[in-house]
Motif scaffolding. Structure first.
Motif, PDB file in Angstrom:
ATOM      1  N   PRO A  49      -2.348   3.954 -32.319  1.00 45.27           N
ATOM      2  CA  PRO A  49      -3.280   3.736 -33.426  1.00 45.27           C
ATOM      3  C   PRO A  49      -4.488   4.662 -33.346  1.00 45.27           C
ATOM      4  O   PRO A  49      -4.697   5.366 -32.354  1.00 45.27           O
ATOM      5  CB  PRO A  49      -3.704   2.275 -33.241  1.00 45.27           C
ATOM      6  N   TYR A  50      -5.279   4.626 -34.393  1.00 45.65           N
ATOM      7  CA  TYR A  50      -6.527   5.386 -34.441  1.00 45.65           C
ATOM      8  C   TYR A  50      -7.443   4.904 -33.320  1.00 45.65           C
ATOM      9  O   TYR A  50      -7.645   3.705 -33.140  1.00 45.65           O
ATOM     10  CB  TYR A  50      -7.201   5.162 -35.800  1.00 45.65           C
ATOM     11  N   ARG A  51      -7.955   5.841 -32.538  1.00 47.34           N
ATOM     12  CA  ARG A  51      -8.912   5.545 -31.467  1.00 47.34           C
ATOM     13  C   ARG A  51     -10.036   6.545 -31.571  1.00 47.34           C
ATOM     14  O   ARG A  51      -9.877   7.710 -31.194  1.00 47.34           O
ATOM     15  CB  ARG A  51      -8.246   5.663 -30.082  1.00 47.34           C
ATOM     16  N   PRO A  52     -11.187   6.131 -32.111  1.00 45.64           N
ATOM     17  CA  PRO A  52     -12.274   7.100 -32.283  1.00 45.64           C
ATOM     18  C   PRO A  52     -12.780   7.588 -30.934  1.00 45.64           C
ATOM     19  O   PRO A  52     -12.928   6.809 -29.994  1.00 45.64           O
ATOM     20  CB  PRO A  52     -13.350   6.312 -33.025  1.00 45.64           C
ATOM     21  N   PRO A  53     -13.019   8.888 -30.818  1.00 42.89           N
ATOM     22  CA  PRO A  53     -13.557   9.408 -29.558  1.00 42.89           C
ATOM     23  C   PRO A  53     -15.015   8.992 -29.382  1.00 42.89           C
ATOM     24  O   PRO A  53     -15.737   8.816 -30.366  1.00 42.89           O
ATOM     25  CB  PRO A  53     -13.429  10.923 -29.715  1.00 42.89           C
ATOM     26  N   PRO A  54     -15.457   8.814 -28.130  1.00 41.95           N
ATOM     27  CA  PRO A  54     -16.848   8.418 -27.902  1.00 41.95           C
ATOM     28  C   PRO A  54     -17.857   9.508 -28.272  1.00 41.95           C
ATOM     29  O   PRO A  54     -19.028   9.220 -28.488  1.00 41.95           O
ATOM     30  CB  PRO A  54     -16.898   8.092 -26.414  1.00 41.95           C
ATOM     31  N   CYS A  55     -17.413  10.754 -28.319  1.00 39.80           N
ATOM     32  CA  CYS A  55     -18.292  11.845 -28.764  1.00 39.80           C
ATOM     33  C   CYS A  55     -17.463  12.817 -29.591  1.00 39.80           C
ATOM     34  O   CYS A  55     -16.243  12.744 -29.615  1.00 39.80           O
ATOM     35  CB  CYS A  55     -18.942  12.551 -27.564  1.00 39.80           C
ATOM     36  N   ARG A  56     -18.123  13.730 -30.275  1.00 37.71           N
ATOM     37  CA  ARG A  56     -17.434  14.654 -31.182  1.00 37.71           C
ATOM     38  C   ARG A  56     -16.361  15.496 -30.484  1.00 37.71           C
ATOM     39  O   ARG A  56     -15.349  15.826 -31.074  1.00 37.71           O
ATOM     40  CB  ARG A  56     -18.474  15.541 -31.856  1.00 37.71           C
ATOM     41  N   TRP A  57     -16.566  15.822 -29.196  1.00 35.98           N
ATOM     42  CA  TRP A  57     -15.628  16.684 -28.484  1.00 35.98           C
ATOM     43  C   TRP A  57     -14.774  15.911 -27.482  1.00 35.98           C
ATOM     44  O   TRP A  57     -13.977  16.495 -26.778  1.00 35.98           O
ATOM     45  CB  TRP A  57     -16.398  17.789 -27.759  1.00 35.98           C
ATOM     46  N   CYS A  58     -14.948  14.608 -27.416  1.00 36.37           N
ATOM     47  CA  CYS A  58     -14.225  13.794 -26.430  1.00 36.37           C
ATOM     48  C   CYS A  58     -12.799  13.493 -26.895  1.00 36.37           C
ATOM     49  O   CYS A  58     -12.469  13.608 -28.067  1.00 36.37           O
ATOM     50  CB  CYS A  58     -14.955  12.476 -26.192  1.00 36.37           C
ATOM     51  N   ALA A  59     -11.988  13.055 -25.933  1.00 36.20           N
ATOM     52  CA  ALA A  59     -10.600  12.678 -26.225  1.00 36.20           C
ATOM     53  C   ALA A  59     -10.562  11.388 -27.038  1.00 36.20           C
ATOM     54  O   ALA A  59     -11.451  10.548 -26.950  1.00 36.20           O
ATOM     55  CB  ALA A  59      -9.830  12.494 -24.926  1.00 36.20           C
ATOM     56  N   GLY A  60      -9.521  11.225 -27.815  1.00 32.67           N
ATOM     57  CA  GLY A  60      -9.289  10.041 -28.638  1.00 32.67           C
ATOM     58  C   GLY A  60      -8.108  10.333 -29.540  1.00 32.67           C
ATOM     59  O   GLY A  60      -7.432  11.350 -29.380  1.00 32.67           O
ATOM     60  N   ASN A  61      -7.836   9.475 -30.455  1.00 33.67           N
ATOM     61  CA  ASN A  61      -6.800   9.742 -31.444  1.00 33.67           C
ATOM     62  C   ASN A  61      -7.459   9.672 -32.809  1.00 33.67           C
ATOM     63  O   ASN A  61      -7.842   8.606 -33.270  1.00 33.67           O
ATOM     64  CB  ASN A  61      -5.650   8.728 -31.338  1.00 33.67           C
ATOM     65  N   ARG A  62      -7.577  10.806 -33.462  1.00 34.30           N
ATOM     66  CA  ARG A  62      -8.291  10.915 -34.725  1.00 34.30           C
ATOM     67  C   ARG A  62      -7.380  10.658 -35.923  1.00 34.30           C
ATOM     68  O   ARG A  62      -7.595  11.166 -37.001  1.00 34.30           O
ATOM     69  CB  ARG A  62      -8.948  12.281 -34.819  1.00 34.30           C
ATOM     70  N   GLY A  63      -6.359   9.846 -35.709  1.00 38.26           N
ATOM     71  CA  GLY A  63      -5.418   9.498 -36.771  1.00 38.26           C
ATOM     72  C   GLY A  63      -4.474   8.424 -36.281  1.00 38.26           C
ATOM     73  O   GLY A  63      -4.753   7.729 -35.311  1.00 38.26           O
ATOM     74  N   ILE A  64      -3.348   8.297 -36.948  1.00 38.77           N
ATOM     75  CA  ILE A  64      -2.306   7.341 -36.581  1.00 38.77           C
ATOM     76  C   ILE A  64      -1.072   8.139 -36.193  1.00 38.77           C
ATOM     77  O   ILE A  64      -0.685   9.073 -36.897  1.00 38.77           O
ATOM     78  CB  ILE A  64      -1.956   6.421 -37.764  1.00 38.77           C
ATOM     79  N   GLU A  65      -0.455   7.776 -35.082  1.00 38.57           N
ATOM     80  CA  GLU A  65       0.800   8.409 -34.667  1.00 38.57           C
ATOM     81  C   GLU A  65       1.941   7.443 -34.962  1.00 38.57           C
ATOM     82  O   GLU A  65       1.859   6.256 -34.629  1.00 38.57           O
ATOM     83  CB  GLU A  65       0.800   8.718 -33.167  1.00 38.57           C
ATOM     84  N   TYR A  66       2.988   7.941 -35.589  1.00 37.50           N
ATOM     85  CA  TYR A  66       4.183   7.153 -35.893  1.00 37.50           C
ATOM     86  C   TYR A  66       5.335   7.628 -35.027  1.00 37.50           C
ATOM     87  O   TYR A  66       5.525   8.836 -34.845  1.00 37.50           O
ATOM     88  CB  TYR A  66       4.574   7.314 -37.364  1.00 37.50           C
ATOM     89  N   ALA A  67       6.121   6.695 -34.482  1.00 40.20           N
ATOM     90  CA  ALA A  67       7.344   7.026 -33.734  1.00 40.20           C
ATOM     91  C   ALA A  67       8.439   7.215 -34.772  1.00 40.20           C
ATOM     92  O   ALA A  67       8.995   6.245 -35.290  1.00 40.20           O
ATOM     93  CB  ALA A  67       7.688   5.903 -32.767  1.00 40.20           C
ATOM     94  N   THR A  68       8.729   8.462 -35.102  1.00 40.30           N
ATOM     95  CA  THR A  68       9.642   8.758 -36.200  1.00 40.30           C
ATOM     96  C   THR A  68      10.977   9.297 -35.707  1.00 40.30           C
ATOM     97  O   THR A  68      11.082   9.841 -34.606  1.00 40.30           O
ATOM     98  CB  THR A  68       9.019   9.794 -37.153  1.00 40.30           C
ATOM     99  N   VAL A  69      11.972   9.158 -36.550  1.00 41.13           N
ATOM    100  CA  VAL A  69      13.274   9.777 -36.313  1.00 41.13           C
ATOM    101  C   VAL A  69      13.158  11.201 -36.854  1.00 41.13           C
ATOM    102  O   VAL A  69      12.772  11.390 -38.010  1.00 41.13           O
ATOM    103  CB  VAL A  69      14.388   9.003 -37.049  1.00 41.13           C
ATOM    104  N   PRO A  70      13.457  12.216 -36.018  1.00 43.28           N
ATOM    105  CA  PRO A  70      13.341  13.597 -36.507  1.00 43.28           C
ATOM    106  C   PRO A  70      14.146  13.806 -37.803  1.00 43.28           C
ATOM    107  O   PRO A  70      15.260  13.308 -37.945  1.00 43.28           O
ATOM    108  CB  PRO A  70      13.913  14.428 -35.363  1.00 43.28           C
ATOM    109  N   GLY A  71      13.519  14.496 -38.731  1.00 44.03           N
ATOM    110  CA  GLY A  71      14.151  14.769 -40.016  1.00 44.03           C
ATOM    111  C   GLY A  71      13.783  13.774 -41.111  1.00 44.03           C
ATOM    112  O   GLY A  71      14.113  13.982 -42.276  1.00 44.03           O
ATOM    113  N   THR A  72      13.090  12.689 -40.767  1.00 46.07           N
ATOM    114  CA  THR A  72      12.654  11.705 -41.763  1.00 46.07           C
ATOM    115  C   THR A  72      11.681  12.377 -42.737  1.00 46.07           C
ATOM    116  O   THR A  72      10.779  13.093 -42.301  1.00 46.07           O
ATOM    117  CB  THR A  72      11.937  10.521 -41.071  1.00 46.07           C
ATOM    118  N   PRO A  73      11.844  12.144 -44.042  1.00 44.44           N
ATOM    119  CA  PRO A  73      10.888  12.728 -44.989  1.00 44.44           C
ATOM    120  C   PRO A  73       9.474  12.190 -44.753  1.00 44.44           C
ATOM    121  O   PRO A  73       9.283  10.997 -44.542  1.00 44.44           O
ATOM    122  CB  PRO A  73      11.405  12.279 -46.356  1.00 44.44           C
ATOM    123  N   VAL A  74       8.493  13.081 -44.806  1.00 46.94           N
ATOM    124  CA  VAL A  74       7.080  12.718 -44.713  1.00 46.94           C
ATOM    125  C   VAL A  74       6.523  12.880 -46.117  1.00 46.94           C
ATOM    126  O   VAL A  74       6.621  13.956 -46.707  1.00 46.94           O
ATOM    127  CB  VAL A  74       6.325  13.614 -43.702  1.00 46.94           C
TER     128      VAL A  74
END
Length: 194
Positions: A49-74
């Protein structure tokens, strides 16, 4: 002989004011309030899920990651103009700017199906998924949590006849956010109708 009761204009105004007050205060059934939201860009579970970083340059997840089947339409979550379609450090990305100025990013794609400058509509294919697909949202230069924007398909509540007749078919499914903004009144049952 019973005479019908006549409602005077002041009484009619009072009734109209009470009805308007109830509507404006949010005293409406929860099932009738549907927040505007988007369908997910892929039909897949969220792996990170989205995990805001504690600072502008810090690690985090700036979006949502989906576990997808390769080739699935986006698919594009909303209409807009493609402002970027290409590769960044060996990873394929598409960025779509929406009418409200926010930009949606579709990343970690196995292929790209659009070019910069293309206009896309909601649910049009922008590429195909890899094993993981990233979806991010920016407002200006700031990343925002897109989770509240993503909904699920839901059907309008309808009455079903008790006599065994088929009744009316359900209408089309529409996206419904998981947490619609409903101004509740005391004693409301918040868990029902979702």
């Amino acid at each position: 002989m019973i005479r019908p009761r006549i409602i005077t204009r002041p009484a009619a105004r009072l009734v109209a004011a009470l009805i308007t007050s109830c509507l404006l205060s949010g005293i409406v059934p929860a099932s009738s309030v549907v927040a505007a939201c988007w369908l997910a860009p892929v039909d897949a579970p969220i792996s990170d899920p989205y995990r805001p970083p504690p600072c502008r340059w810090c690690a985090g997840n700036r979006g949502i990651e989906y576990a997808t089947v390769p080739g699935t339409p986006v698919r594009a979550v909303a209409g807009g103009t493609v402002t970027f379609a290409g590769t960044v450090v060996d990873r394929r990305y598409v960025v779509v700017e929406h009418a409200d100025g926010r930009r949606a990013t579709y990343g970690l794609l196995s292929s790209i199906g659009v070019s910069a400058g293309d206009r896309v509509t909601a649910r049009s294919i922008v590429g195909t998924a890899g094993p993981t697909t990233h979806f991010g949202l920016r407002d200006g230069d700031d990343y925002v949590d897109p989770t509240s924007e993503i909904g699920r398909l839901a059907y309008t509540v309808r009455l079903v006849p008790l006599d065994g007749s088929p009744g009316a078919p359900p209408g089309p499914a529409r996206p419904r956010c998981e947490t619609p903004e409903i101004r509740a009144f005391p004693g409301a049952n918040h868990g029902r109708g979702r």
